[in-house]
Write a protein that holds these residues in place. Sequence first.
Motif, short mmCIF file in Angstrom:
data_model
loop_
_atom_site.label_atom_id
_atom_site.label_comp_id
_atom_site.label_asym_id
_atom_site.label_seq_id
_atom_site.Cartn_x
_atom_site.Cartn_y
_atom_site.Cartn_z
N SER A 29 -1.97 14.53 1.69
CA SER A 29 -2.59 13.57 2.60
C SER A 29 -1.80 13.47 3.89
O SER A 29 -0.58 13.30 3.89
CB SER A 29 -2.64 12.19 1.93
OG SER A 29 -2.84 11.21 2.92
N LEU A 30 -2.51 13.54 5.01
CA LEU A 30 -1.85 13.44 6.31
C LEU A 30 -1.65 12.00 6.74
O LEU A 30 -0.97 11.73 7.73
CB LEU A 30 -2.68 14.19 7.36
CG LEU A 30 -2.82 15.70 7.17
CD1 LEU A 30 -3.85 16.28 8.14
CD2 LEU A 30 -1.48 16.40 7.37
N ASP A 31 -2.24 11.06 6.02
CA ASP A 31 -2.21 9.65 6.43
C ASP A 31 -0.79 9.07 6.44
O ASP A 31 0.05 9.42 5.62
CB ASP A 31 -3.06 8.81 5.48
CG ASP A 31 -4.52 9.23 5.56
OD1 ASP A 31 -4.89 9.92 6.54
OD2 ASP A 31 -5.28 8.91 4.63
N LEU A 32 -0.60 8.15 7.37
CA LEU A 32 0.71 7.52 7.52
C LEU A 32 0.70 6.19 6.77
O LEU A 32 -0.11 5.31 7.06
CB LEU A 32 1.00 7.28 9.00
CG LEU A 32 0.97 8.57 9.84
CD1 LEU A 32 0.97 8.23 11.32
CD2 LEU A 32 2.15 9.46 9.49
N PRO A 33 1.59 6.05 5.80
CA PRO A 33 1.54 4.86 4.94
C PRO A 33 2.26 3.65 5.54
O PRO A 33 3.07 3.79 6.45
CB PRO A 33 2.28 5.34 3.69
CG PRO A 33 3.31 6.29 4.24
CD PRO A 33 2.66 6.97 5.43
N ASP A 34 1.95 2.48 5.02
CA ASP A 34 2.70 1.28 5.38
C ASP A 34 4.00 1.20 4.60
O ASP A 34 5.01 0.71 5.10
CB ASP A 34 1.86 0.02 5.08
CG ASP A 34 0.72 -0.13 6.06
OD1 ASP A 34 0.83 0.39 7.20
OD2 ASP A 34 -0.32 -0.73 5.69
N HIS A 35 3.91 1.64 3.33
CA HIS A 35 5.07 1.53 2.44
C HIS A 35 5.71 2.91 2.24
O HIS A 35 5.01 3.92 2.30
CB HIS A 35 4.65 0.95 1.10
CG HIS A 35 3.87 -0.32 1.25
ND1 HIS A 35 4.42 -1.46 1.80
CD2 HIS A 35 2.58 -0.61 0.97
CE1 HIS A 35 3.50 -2.41 1.83
NE2 HIS A 35 2.36 -1.92 1.34
N PRO A 36 7.00 2.93 1.96
CA PRO A 36 7.68 4.22 1.81
C PRO A 36 7.23 5.01 0.58
O PRO A 36 6.82 4.44 -0.42
CB PRO A 36 9.16 3.82 1.69
CG PRO A 36 9.18 2.39 1.32
CD PRO A 36 7.93 1.78 1.87
N GLU A 37 7.33 6.31 0.70
CA GLU A 37 7.10 7.19 -0.45
C GLU A 37 8.44 7.68 -0.96
O GLU A 37 9.38 7.85 -0.19
CB GLU A 37 6.24 8.38 0.00
CG GLU A 37 4.80 7.96 0.29
CD GLU A 37 3.91 9.11 0.73
OE1 GLU A 37 4.40 10.24 0.83
OE2 GLU A 37 2.73 8.84 0.99
#
Lengths: 546, 546
Positions: free
Chosen positions: B107-115
């Motif tokens: 997924s290219l999406d930028l998350p709010d929370h860390p991975e």
Amino acid sequence: MEYLKLPGEIRVEDKEDRIMSGSNKPSSGQKGGLEPPGPGENPHTDLSRVYSKDLLPTAGGESLTCKFFQELVNILMDYIFKSNERSSKILDFHHPHQLKEGLEGFSLDLPDHPEPLEQILVDCRDTLKYGVKTGHPRFFNQLSSGLDLVGLAGQWLTSTANTNMFTYEVSPVFLLMEEVLLKKMQSIVGWCEEEGDGIFCPGGAVSNLYSLLVARYDFYPEVKTKGMCALPRLALFTSEHSHYSVRKAAAVLGMGSDSVQVVPCDERGKMISRELDSSIAEAKAKGLVPFYVNATAGTTVYGAFDPLTAIADVCDRHKLWLHVDAAWGGGLLMSRRHQGKLQGIERASSVTWNPHKLMGAPLQCSAILIKKRGLLQECNQLCAEYLFQSDKHYDISYDTGDKTIQCGRHVDVFKLWLMWKAKGSEGFGSQVNKCLENAEYLFKQLQRRADFKLVFESKPEHSNVCFWYLPPSLRGLPPGPDTNRRLHEVAPQIKAKMMEEGTTLIGYQPLGSNVNFFRCVFSNPATQHEDVDFLLEEIARLGSNL
Amino acid sequence: MEYLKLPGEIRVEDKEDRIMSGSNKPSSGQKGGLEPPGPGENPHTDLSRVYSKDLLPTAGGESLTCKFFQELVNILMDYIFKSNERSSKILDFHHPHQLKEGLEGFSLDLPDHPEPLEQILVDCRDTLKYGVKTGHPRFFNQLSSGLDLVGLAGQWLTSTANTNMFTYEVSPVFLLMEEVLLKKMQSIVGWCEEEGDGIFCPGGAVSNLYSLLVARYDFYPEVKTKGMCALPRLALFTSEHSHYSVRKAAAVLGMGSDSVQVVPCDERGKMISRELDSSIAEAKAKGLVPFYVNATAGTTVYGAFDPLTAIADVCDRHKLWLHVDAAWGGGLLMSRRHQGKLQGIERASSVTWNPHKLMGAPLQCSAILIKKRGLLQECNQLCAEYLFQSDKHYDISYDTGDKTIQCGRHVDVFKLWLMWKAKGSEGFGSQVNKCLENAEYLFKQLQRRADFKLVFESKPEHSNVCFWYLPPSLRGLPPGPDTNRRLHEVAPQIKAKMMEEGTTLIGYQPLGSNVNFFRCVFSNPATQHEDVDFLLEEIARLGSNL
């Protein structure tokens, strides 16, 4: 020491062990002019006998390639560890002539004949040794500092992929990442779904240049073919505390630096919006045509935020392009606590935002965001069919090469994308908060000390804190030109000593009527209160006999 | 598989073993919201439980940092190995919409929370998986190809040092290396000791822009403050086969693209010097003021060399600035066998030379060389005292930040310097010879095949070879517009299939009256004759039913 060896607890997968199978192959890399390895010597591990041409793609070079990179990574990890040790020196200063003479065998000269890989690794170590540890928690010298390790991982991958942002054909993933990042940044700026375009550029000065270029084209598209001669005499506006790149761009673009009207600031370094208004009127009276205003969100020295809403009102009234140079301040948009300082930025026609500053992305990572979609392409495209073929089988809207004033373009997006994955938006937020907390802490320390004096008394809005050190001989002197003349010499003298000692690093400069003062900035989340304390003690120590 | 484990024969130094001591410390990195590790689990090695904020500079993060980079380097080494395997695909093509939908969880999406870090490494792997292996020996698509491993090592170190070319204060070693490289390149160009200035730029288009900027300033220094309006209507000259960046620069600099006079070429793509002469006369007759000629040493498509000596004579006669765009052809100067093709380059006032092309330096590495010393600084400096303090304790002539149109500038020199150490001048020479030998081999193969047709019959001067594939249905047809129309569609169709199959990659384009043809270029020393054979067979296979 070797960092990249396997600690006991790490699983070992023996299948497809290319190092071992590689080292069973005969080495194709032995030089004719070198003695063959003696009994028991392994040609793959004796790096003094092998050369770059023995690495891949040379057949059988896998083992040596692993060995070489293992040694390299050990050197780099060693550097990273040292950069994180407070007791290690930030720099081991030498004057240019000393480094050029070749210190301890470190020669900068370029040879005719190859040097063995062992020497290449020694050169790497020396290069780092005589450099500056910008990731050290006590390096306060630049707006960009710190070393984000996920960002670094992103850079290593980018270098390994070794491609450019020219067409989707050669950069499918990176071009999509750029789109995702730009959209995210645009939505954070506050633009709606239908608005927004942009590109990543080699630094904020280039991003600012783009804003001026595109604004000019928006008002006068004929400039592209006919040049400035076809246009009226333009005027643009920026504050006296703004970045010099605006004036530089005006010179480069053929407008001339005289077209830049400098708007006065208040004592905190914020543009005075009614001064902007009268400056515009004045320019019009002189027969100039105002078209562009640069507002700064986070000035370089004071960290001041121009009043964006008031400036946007002025721009609306006069129908001018509003550019917000948030190269330094853009990072505050990631923090719920601080984003209000940029209120009004959503009204900008273009925004510069450098994630390589406050957000800690490795250098370089700068975005120019442009509200009006398509303008960037129209302004810059030349449709060279021999480079951008229109009969490709995929959606060529991702072939961004013709949007730029570059041709090839370095991949600056992946590190930021990877950092965003690793921190999330919230991680950037807390990082920014931490930098601003450090600034507040420094501010409070300075308030309560008699040997320092703040350049202004109010709480910092950004992470910049500006102050003088008052050596014993200057304390209690009446203010005046004589005291100022002596005070002006204090910071350079302390800085010179500081560079020689290498324990911490901070910048200084004069500004307006203020004689040389220190500017501390925080953008490295590694910095703790103890480092702030250390900085003040060190300045006091180095300046105690001035 | 793990590449970076220690093979048996590598010495182990146990002193200061930071990995082990690091892993004995309690982990400060455990998330509040995460379960503590179960018995026998080591929090440092289970990357699914740890985050970027557990890496350094977090106290005790050394062990995890090593582990993370070890895994990363394994991924990168795996990629390097695959790039060198002829049987591996160059690309695994997906259309933009497919990649955006998220292939196999990428997924290219930028998350709010860390991975977690494990996911970060998966993201790295996926990024490489869907990218293009520009270092593959069968990648012929761009002027820049290959992956020089010492150059790559240089990039990794550069990223780790994470500084910029602003001032000697933050880049002492890199600034001296830049000086050494520029001097070397200037002497190779043939300038004498007293001549020569320059800077490394983000790509050849920017280098060409600098040449025009500095030339304009040299003739009309008032342009800096007063802009183009203070100047007469200028004219500049470049050939129809030259790079589009010259025209783009004219538009950016406010001269307008109409100021560019396009000079005709002969059938090989070389500027005709007497056409230049008459073009200059024509411009003068129209009231324009000629000031600048761009000659190309190695055109993008044909690899043609303009006749530099004849052009220099014309420039002398008319007192014009001669710029030589040797972005692509400059590499030939490293080869005794081929350097004669650039004879006359020593008479240029400025030269663009991109070591990231034929010399194989990783992207980006481009130099603008300027004969007249001091001009670059005068042209661009604004002397912002708050950035460039004149009261420093060292020789500030190395504070090059004010020479540029950028402010911060990426360190593009170290990789080239390190490669030069590792190969010597002679190593670059043999690398260049090899690329040109490959071109000659391809040329000979094409000469003897009936299913291909050369765009011109003479031996290639550079590593560019241009040709059509003639599918069975077109062979033996009489030449004419109808055949041409059909031939024009052949290359795009083959290219589309080629991208889907991913076994090799080559570019195509139309040029002038020539319908779409393939352009093969060699800049990767990994390429062998077998790869050239493969390319032709693959084109024939993919085009056999057209």
